[in-house]
Scaffold this motif. Sequence first.
Motif, PDB file in Angstrom:
ATOM      1  N   LYS A 167       0.869  -1.192   0.000  1.00 53.27           N
ATOM      2  CA  LYS A 167       0.000   0.000   0.000  1.00 53.27           C
ATOM      3  C   LYS A 167       0.897   1.230   0.000  1.00 53.27           C
ATOM      4  CE  LYS A 167      -3.950  -2.236   0.646  1.00 53.27           C
ATOM      5  NZ  LYS A 167      -4.771  -2.507  -0.517  1.00 53.27           N
ATOM      6  N   ILE A 168       2.067   1.065   0.606  1.00 52.02           N
ATOM      7  CA  ILE A 168       3.163   2.016   0.368  1.00 52.02           C
ATOM      8  C   ILE A 168       4.217   1.160  -0.333  1.00 52.02           C
ATOM      9  CG2 ILE A 168       4.875   3.573   1.370  1.00 52.02           C
ATOM     10  CD1 ILE A 168       3.223   3.508   3.973  1.00 52.02           C
ATOM     11  N   ILE A 169       4.485   1.493  -1.569  1.00 49.27           N
ATOM     12  CA  ILE A 169       5.461   0.686  -2.316  1.00 49.27           C
ATOM     13  C   ILE A 169       6.866   1.190  -2.019  1.00 49.27           C
ATOM     14  CG2 ILE A 169       6.224   0.026  -4.645  1.00 49.27           C
ATOM     15  CD1 ILE A 169       3.268   0.564  -5.516  1.00 49.27           C
ATOM     16  N   ILE A 170       7.717   0.288  -1.608  1.00 49.15           N
ATOM     17  CA  ILE A 170       9.112   0.660  -1.395  1.00 49.15           C
ATOM     18  C   ILE A 170       9.972  -0.100  -2.391  1.00 49.15           C
ATOM     19  CG2 ILE A 170      11.055   0.702   0.230  1.00 49.15           C
ATOM     20  CD1 ILE A 170       8.976   0.945   2.456  1.00 49.15           C
ATOM     21  N   LYS A 203      -5.538  19.353  -1.849  1.00 49.16           N
ATOM     22  CA  LYS A 203      -6.489  18.250  -2.064  1.00 49.16           C
ATOM     23  C   LYS A 203      -6.194  17.527  -3.369  1.00 49.16           C
ATOM     24  CE  LYS A 203     -10.002  20.802   0.284  1.00 49.16           C
ATOM     25  NZ  LYS A 203     -11.118  21.686  -0.015  1.00 49.16           N
ATOM     26  N   LYS A 204      -5.742  18.288  -4.339  1.00 49.17           N
ATOM     27  CA  LYS A 204      -5.465  17.677  -5.641  1.00 49.17           C
ATOM     28  C   LYS A 204      -4.157  16.863  -5.615  1.00 49.17           C
ATOM     29  CE  LYS A 204      -3.649  19.358  -9.718  1.00 49.17           C
ATOM     30  NZ  LYS A 204      -3.308  20.519 -10.530  1.00 49.17           N
ATOM     31  N   LEU A 205      -3.132  17.421  -4.973  1.00 55.16           N
ATOM     32  CA  LEU A 205      -1.804  16.801  -5.107  1.00 55.16           C
ATOM     33  C   LEU A 205      -1.483  15.713  -4.084  1.00 55.16           C
ATOM     34  CD1 LEU A 205       0.387  19.912  -5.984  1.00 55.16           C
ATOM     35  CD2 LEU A 205      -0.226  18.034  -7.510  1.00 55.16           C
ATOM     36  N   TRP A 206      -1.958  15.885  -2.865  1.00 58.25           N
ATOM     37  CA  TRP A 206      -1.609  14.901  -1.845  1.00 58.25           C
ATOM     38  C   TRP A 206      -2.484  13.655  -1.984  1.00 58.25           C
ATOM     39  CZ3 TRP A 206       2.655  14.205   0.460  1.00 58.25           C
ATOM     40  CH2 TRP A 206       2.746  13.240   1.480  1.00 58.25           C
ATOM     41  N   PRO A 207      -1.996  12.430  -1.847  1.00 66.44           N
ATOM     42  CA  PRO A 207      -0.649  12.051  -1.432  1.00 66.44           C
ATOM     43  C   PRO A 207       0.376  12.096  -2.569  1.00 66.44           C
ATOM     44  CG  PRO A 207      -1.923  10.087  -1.880  1.00 66.44           C
ATOM     45  CD  PRO A 207      -2.870  11.245  -2.046  1.00 66.44           C
ATOM     46  N   TRP A 228       7.520   8.780   8.809  1.00 68.20           N
ATOM     47  CA  TRP A 228       6.610   9.633   8.034  1.00 68.20           C
ATOM     48  C   TRP A 228       5.216   8.994   7.893  1.00 68.20           C
ATOM     49  CZ3 TRP A 228       4.931  14.069   7.059  1.00 68.20           C
ATOM     50  CH2 TRP A 228       4.437  14.515   5.826  1.00 68.20           C
ATOM     51  N   PRO A 229       5.124   7.738   7.475  1.00 72.01           N
ATOM     52  CA  PRO A 229       3.785   7.125   7.420  1.00 72.01           C
ATOM     53  C   PRO A 229       3.096   7.097   8.787  1.00 72.01           C
ATOM     54  CG  PRO A 229       5.341   5.785   6.197  1.00 72.01           C
ATOM     55  CD  PRO A 229       6.147   6.836   6.894  1.00 72.01           C
ATOM     56  N   LYS A 273      -3.474  11.015   4.090  1.00 68.18           N
ATOM     57  CA  LYS A 273      -3.177   9.877   3.210  1.00 68.18           C
ATOM     58  C   LYS A 273      -1.673   9.611   3.146  1.00 68.18           C
ATOM     59  CE  LYS A 273      -7.162  10.546   0.231  1.00 68.18           C
ATOM     60  NZ  LYS A 273      -7.572  11.339  -0.933  1.00 68.18           N
ATOM     61  N   LEU A 274      -1.331   8.418   2.726  1.00 66.18           N
ATOM     62  CA  LEU A 274       0.076   8.004   2.718  1.00 66.18           C
ATOM     63  C   LEU A 274       0.683   8.100   1.325  1.00 66.18           C
ATOM     64  CD1 LEU A 274      -0.647   4.869   4.843  1.00 66.18           C
ATOM     65  CD2 LEU A 274       0.417   6.972   5.649  1.00 66.18           C
ATOM     66  N   PRO A 275       1.984   8.400   1.264  1.00 69.44           N
ATOM     67  CA  PRO A 275       2.636   8.444  -0.052  1.00 69.44           C
ATOM     68  C   PRO A 275       2.498   7.095  -0.754  1.00 69.44           C
ATOM     69  CG  PRO A 275       4.268   8.395   1.715  1.00 69.44           C
ATOM     70  CD  PRO A 275       2.933   8.605   2.359  1.00 69.44           C
ATOM     71  N   LYS A 276       2.399   7.135  -2.083  1.00 72.61           N
ATOM     72  CA  LYS A 276       2.170   5.889  -2.814  1.00 72.61           C
ATOM     73  C   LYS A 276       3.444   5.082  -2.986  1.00 72.61           C
ATOM     74  CE  LYS A 276      -1.714   7.820  -5.307  1.00 72.61           C
ATOM     75  NZ  LYS A 276      -2.059   8.486  -6.573  1.00 72.61           N
ATOM     76  N   LYS A 277       4.523   5.793  -3.264  1.00 71.47           N
ATOM     77  CA  LYS A 277       5.760   5.052  -3.525  1.00 71.47           C
ATOM     78  C   LYS A 277       6.975   5.802  -2.996  1.00 71.47           C
ATOM     79  CE  LYS A 277       6.471   2.845  -7.631  1.00 71.47           C
ATOM     80  NZ  LYS A 277       6.930   2.622  -8.999  1.00 71.47           N
ATOM     81  N   ILE A 278       7.908   5.027  -2.460  1.00 68.41           N
ATOM     82  CA  ILE A 278       9.192   5.581  -2.032  1.00 68.41           C
ATOM     83  C   ILE A 278      10.254   4.821  -2.811  1.00 68.41           C
ATOM     84  CG2 ILE A 278      10.788   5.883  -0.095  1.00 68.41           C
ATOM     85  CD1 ILE A 278       8.254   5.741   1.758  1.00 68.41           C
ATOM     86  N   PHE A 279      11.005   5.541  -3.617  1.00 64.89           N
ATOM     87  CA  PHE A 279      12.080   4.884  -4.357  1.00 64.89           C
ATOM     88  C   PHE A 279      13.411   5.318  -3.769  1.00 64.89           C
ATOM     89  CE2 PHE A 279      15.236   3.887  -7.450  1.00 64.89           C
ATOM     90  CZ  PHE A 279      14.787   2.722  -8.036  1.00 64.89           C
ATOM     91  N   VAL A 280      14.233   4.325  -3.463  1.00 64.36           N
ATOM     92  CA  VAL A 280      15.476   4.583  -2.744  1.00 64.36           C
ATOM     93  C   VAL A 280      16.672   4.319  -3.660  1.00 64.36           C
ATOM     94  CG1 VAL A 280      16.775   4.032  -0.660  1.00 64.36           C
ATOM     95  CG2 VAL A 280      14.283   3.640  -0.707  1.00 64.36           C
TER      96      VAL A 280
END
Length: 476
Positions: free
Chosen positions: A178-181, A246-250, A268-269, A278-285
């Motif tokens: 649900k949060i993609i890492i 409202k438009k941009l988050w998450p 952060w989550p 709401k939670l960020p959709k993806k975290i790319f490391v």
Amino acid sequence: MPKKFYITTPIYYTNQAPHIGTAYTTVAADVLARYHRKLGEDVFFLTGTDEHGENIAQAAEKAGKSPQEFVDEIAKKFKVAWTKLNIQYDDFIRTTDEKHKKGVEKFLLKLKESGKIYQDDYKALYCSGCEDFIFKKDLVNGKCPHHKKEPELVSEKNFFFKLSDFLPQVKELIEKDKIIIEPKERKKEVLSLLKQDLGNLSISRQKVKWGIDLPFDKKQKTYVWVEALQNYITAIGYEDNTNKFKKLWPADLHLIAKDIVKFHAIFWPALLLATGLKLPKKIFVHGFFTVNGQKMSKTLGNVIDPIYLADKYGTDALRYFLLREISFGQDGDFSIKRFEERYNSDLANGLGNLVSRVLTLSEKIKPAKSSSQGELTEKIKSTQEKYQKAMEQIKLHEALESIWQLISACDEYIEKNKPWELAKTDENKFKQVLSELLITLKEITGLLEPFMPETSEKILKQIKQNKKTEAMFPRL
Ligand SMILES: [Zn+2]
């Protein structure tokens, strides 16, 4: 309505000027932002600077400046560097901005309302370099492994966030993507971190003077990390709950380096869950790089200035090298030697030479209008597919690799058909070969555009004018 795409870089700490590491993250984010804009998405690309905390106050004092003067100067350096590297951000947030301070205040009050904040005495080892508490078990020879200095024992009254109440939920969200890492090994790393006892999160500092007041106890400053994370919402209008917010988050994508995974993937989550956001959709490391095999550090004197490189080799050459040399997501090594090798082989001999050959030929005879099917048509199609897949998976090095395979295919096509001979013997065939090369070259410029925007534009202009007007990437 077009799909929105909200992408962020970390905000960079203003204790030092931008270096090749921060440039790396920012160029990657810019490439992704440009790519998604090209897809017709409504892109918002945020970057900025993290300007509070004890380290900054100390660095300012050393420089004989007030903290505000000091961060003003460094923030400006970042903006200059990003202009030089052709970074097209939509906003540059500074944590000393009024909108950030107000947003942080609102966020902390919400957090307090949630009942998940408590006060306690805190005694722990603290590394002023990390601006974080450090566990005994993480010390190497009694010292912080990152800063090679002994932590101090700190005892003070702090406010704490009941992080542990949210960890099971965070764990589940990550497990279920649900949060993609990404890459996957980072997800694993976060899940194994979650198995350890992380304790609760101290959100304030009594000793620190340069920071944002804690709204419910003005004698304390907000822990710099806790407020820094909120830049992702304060920049887009969290404070007033604007339509923009409202438009941009998450966020669709937080792009980060591997040293700050814990903050982004766990703290952060948890903070967002506590405040009902709401939670960020993806975290790319992405990984780190060494310089000539050594860790980059001020003390070693091997910190590389991206402006110097861009001036010497060209902005697009630098953008290309950073994203081509290292598999995005993995660690890698940076060296001038490799940069120059790649410059000569990929840019001067590869792309530059192809453009020059094709345009020199096309100056001779006006090529025929596009032929629908040719020998290179299949190759273009398979390149597009590879490229798109790589971009979606944020394998930026693979996207570039696919373009260079198409460049090689053009070179082979030229060798095989020998258009310079056809020009004398078979004008029709010559026109057809040339038209196919021009179509492919145009395709190459389109694929290149997010990575090397200026180069792409220059090539396109020359194709339109049917004239070789400037030498590209002269050999070093
Ligand atoms: Zn440290």
